[in-house]
Design a protein around this motif. Structure first.
Motif, PDB file in Angstrom:
ATOM      1  N   THR A  94      42.714  48.078  44.559  1.00 38.11           N
ATOM      2  CA  THR A  94      42.003  47.092  43.747  1.00 38.11           C
ATOM      3  C   THR A  94      40.925  46.418  44.587  1.00 38.11           C
ATOM      4  O   THR A  94      41.191  45.941  45.689  1.00 38.11           O
ATOM      5  CB  THR A  94      42.976  46.031  43.212  1.00 38.11           C
ATOM      6  N   ARG A  95      39.717  46.345  44.061  1.00 34.61           N
ATOM      7  CA  ARG A  95      38.595  45.785  44.803  1.00 34.61           C
ATOM      8  C   ARG A  95      38.226  44.397  44.288  1.00 34.61           C
ATOM      9  O   ARG A  95      38.644  43.980  43.217  1.00 34.61           O
ATOM     10  CB  ARG A  95      37.370  46.710  44.701  1.00 34.61           C
ATOM     11  N   ALA A 105      43.898  41.790  56.769  1.00 35.64           N
ATOM     12  CA  ALA A 105      42.934  41.776  57.872  1.00 35.64           C
ATOM     13  C   ALA A 105      41.669  42.544  57.504  1.00 35.64           C
ATOM     14  O   ALA A 105      40.547  42.107  57.807  1.00 35.64           O
ATOM     15  CB  ALA A 105      43.579  42.371  59.122  1.00 35.64           C
ATOM     16  N   TYR A 106      41.835  43.668  56.839  1.00 38.40           N
ATOM     17  CA  TYR A 106      40.678  44.493  56.464  1.00 38.40           C
ATOM     18  C   TYR A 106      39.792  43.771  55.456  1.00 38.40           C
ATOM     19  O   TYR A 106      38.561  43.735  55.598  1.00 38.40           O
ATOM     20  CB  TYR A 106      41.172  45.816  55.892  1.00 38.40           C
ATOM     21  N   ARG A 107      40.408  43.170  54.445  1.00 39.45           N
ATOM     22  CA  ARG A 107      39.618  42.458  53.437  1.00 39.45           C
ATOM     23  C   ARG A 107      38.945  41.218  54.038  1.00 39.45           C
ATOM     24  O   ARG A 107      37.811  40.886  53.669  1.00 39.45           O
ATOM     25  CB  ARG A 107      40.503  42.062  52.258  1.00 39.45           C
ATOM     26  N   SER A 108      39.620  40.536  54.958  1.00 42.63           N
ATOM     27  CA  SER A 108      39.008  39.371  55.606  1.00 42.63           C
ATOM     28  C   SER A 108      37.805  39.785  56.440  1.00 42.63           C
ATOM     29  O   SER A 108      36.776  39.100  56.460  1.00 42.63           O
ATOM     30  CB  SER A 108      40.044  38.662  56.485  1.00 42.63           C
ATOM     31  N   LEU A 109      37.931  40.917  57.138  1.00 39.80           N
ATOM     32  CA  LEU A 109      36.810  41.412  57.933  1.00 39.80           C
ATOM     33  C   LEU A 109      35.637  41.792  57.041  1.00 39.80           C
ATOM     34  O   LEU A 109      34.479  41.493  57.361  1.00 39.80           O
ATOM     35  CB  LEU A 109      37.260  42.618  58.761  1.00 39.80           C
ATOM     36  N   LEU A 110      35.921  42.429  55.915  1.00 44.62           N
ATOM     37  CA  LEU A 110      34.847  42.783  54.989  1.00 44.62           C
ATOM     38  C   LEU A 110      34.170  41.536  54.433  1.00 44.62           C
ATOM     39  O   LEU A 110      32.943  41.494  54.276  1.00 44.62           O
ATOM     40  CB  LEU A 110      35.406  43.623  53.842  1.00 44.62           C
ATOM     41  N   GLN A 111      34.967  40.516  54.140  1.00 41.40           N
ATOM     42  CA  GLN A 111      34.391  39.280  53.621  1.00 41.40           C
ATOM     43  C   GLN A 111      33.505  38.614  54.666  1.00 41.40           C
ATOM     44  O   GLN A 111      32.404  38.137  54.361  1.00 41.40           O
ATOM     45  CB  GLN A 111      35.502  38.328  53.188  1.00 41.40           C
ATOM     46  N   LEU A 112      33.976  38.574  55.922  1.00 41.02           N
ATOM     47  CA  LEU A 112      33.175  37.986  56.996  1.00 41.02           C
ATOM     48  C   LEU A 112      31.894  38.775  57.215  1.00 41.02           C
ATOM     49  O   LEU A 112      30.814  38.194  57.395  1.00 41.02           O
ATOM     50  CB  LEU A 112      33.999  37.942  58.283  1.00 41.02           C
ATOM     51  N   ALA A 113      32.007  40.111  57.187  1.00 40.98           N
ATOM     52  CA  ALA A 113      30.819  40.941  57.368  1.00 40.98           C
ATOM     53  C   ALA A 113      29.827  40.726  56.228  1.00 40.98           C
ATOM     54  O   ALA A 113      28.609  40.675  56.446  1.00 40.98           O
ATOM     55  CB  ALA A 113      31.222  42.408  57.454  1.00 40.98           C
TER      56      ALA A 113
END
Length: 271
Positions: free
Chosen positions: A112-113, A217-225
């Motif tokens: 889910t995105r 962690a992956y979704r947080s990194l994508l959000q920060l990026a």
């Protein structure tokens, strides 16, 4: 103890590779059928979490199971083979694998995105609770089937505390009421089912925890990026323009005359 349970569960998984050729009613057949059903529940649970693609979209060396519990591995883009006895020389195409697949193609919860991992937690928790209920129901079906003598499956109404009431057919290979064997062996079979179920649920809980942590962690990194990219896009020209003007200003400072005594102490310029 955990190591022994893991060995038991690994042995149980290996048994699913060999399909049953008949419906004999004995302890060994009952144990194999029980293990196959538990394995299928595990695959169903993981498809809910991670999704299940069509055969043409599956990666090479990925394994699918058909509706008879026979595993098929993707060898080429449109070639699937099996290692089960009697199936070594048989090939199946993507369409044939899809037509006999035990699972329906679906999108997994983790796929889910545009949502945070915290929004997925209720659905992940419900999927895990369903695994616990459905695996417990299988052991309950085995227990009820051991008391039957008929030569055909019977519909059973299974009630497990905390779970929805379910109706399932009995396991024909476990109809051992009229078969030779002691109650001790049947008790050992039920104990084995509960041990495998507990080991399965415990391991899937640890894997779910690890997968959730990775997803967060992956979704947080994508959000920060994404935020950093939006910031750079928004302030790109103002920042560059300010730096360019600052560089021009520094380059023109030599034109300002010096009115302090230390200026005279500097070495004279060569003219």
């Amino acid at each position: 103890m955990k190591r022994r349970l893991s060995i038991l569960w690994l042995t149980a998984l290996l048994l699913t590779i060999v399909p049953l050729q008949g419906q004999a009613q004995d302890i060994g057949t009952c144990q194999t059928l029980m293990t196959q059903q538990l394995s299928r529940e595990q695959r169903l649970y993981r498809s809910v979490l991670f999704g299940h693609k069509k055969a043409k979209d599956a990666a090479l060396n990925e394994v699918y199971f058909d509706d008879e519990g026979i595993p098929w591995i993707k060898e080429k883009e449109n070639v699937w083979r099996s290692v089960s006895p009697g199936k070594e020389d048989e090939e199946r195409s993507n369409d044939e694998v899809d037509g006999n697949d035990e699972l329906e193609p679906r999108k997994g919860i983790f796929e889910t995105r545009k949502v945070m991992t915290s929004d997925l937690v209720p659905y992940l928790t419900q999927a895990y609770r369903s695994l616990k209920c459905r695996s417990t129901i299988i052991c309950k079906v085995v227990e009820n089937s051991l008391e039957l003598e008929s030569t055909s499956p019977q519909e059973l109404t299974v009630v497990v505390p905390g779970c929805i009431e379910d109706k399932r057919p009995s396991i024909l290979g476990c109809h051992l009421a009229a078969a030779e064997g002691s109650k001790v062996e049947q008790g050992d079979l039920l104990t084995y089912c509960r041990l495998v179920r507990d080991d399965l649920v415990s391991r899937e809980k640890d894997l779910l925890k690890q997968a959730t942590e990775y997803d967060a962690a992956y979704r947080s990194l994508l959000q920060l990026a994404g935020q950093m990219d939006a910031f750079l896009q928004e302030f790109r020209w103002p920042l560059i323009n300010s730096l360019r003007k600052a560089a021009q200003l520094v380059g023109s400072l030599y034109r300002i005359p010096c009115f302090i005594g230390s200026c005279d102490e500097s070495p004279p310029s060569n003219q």
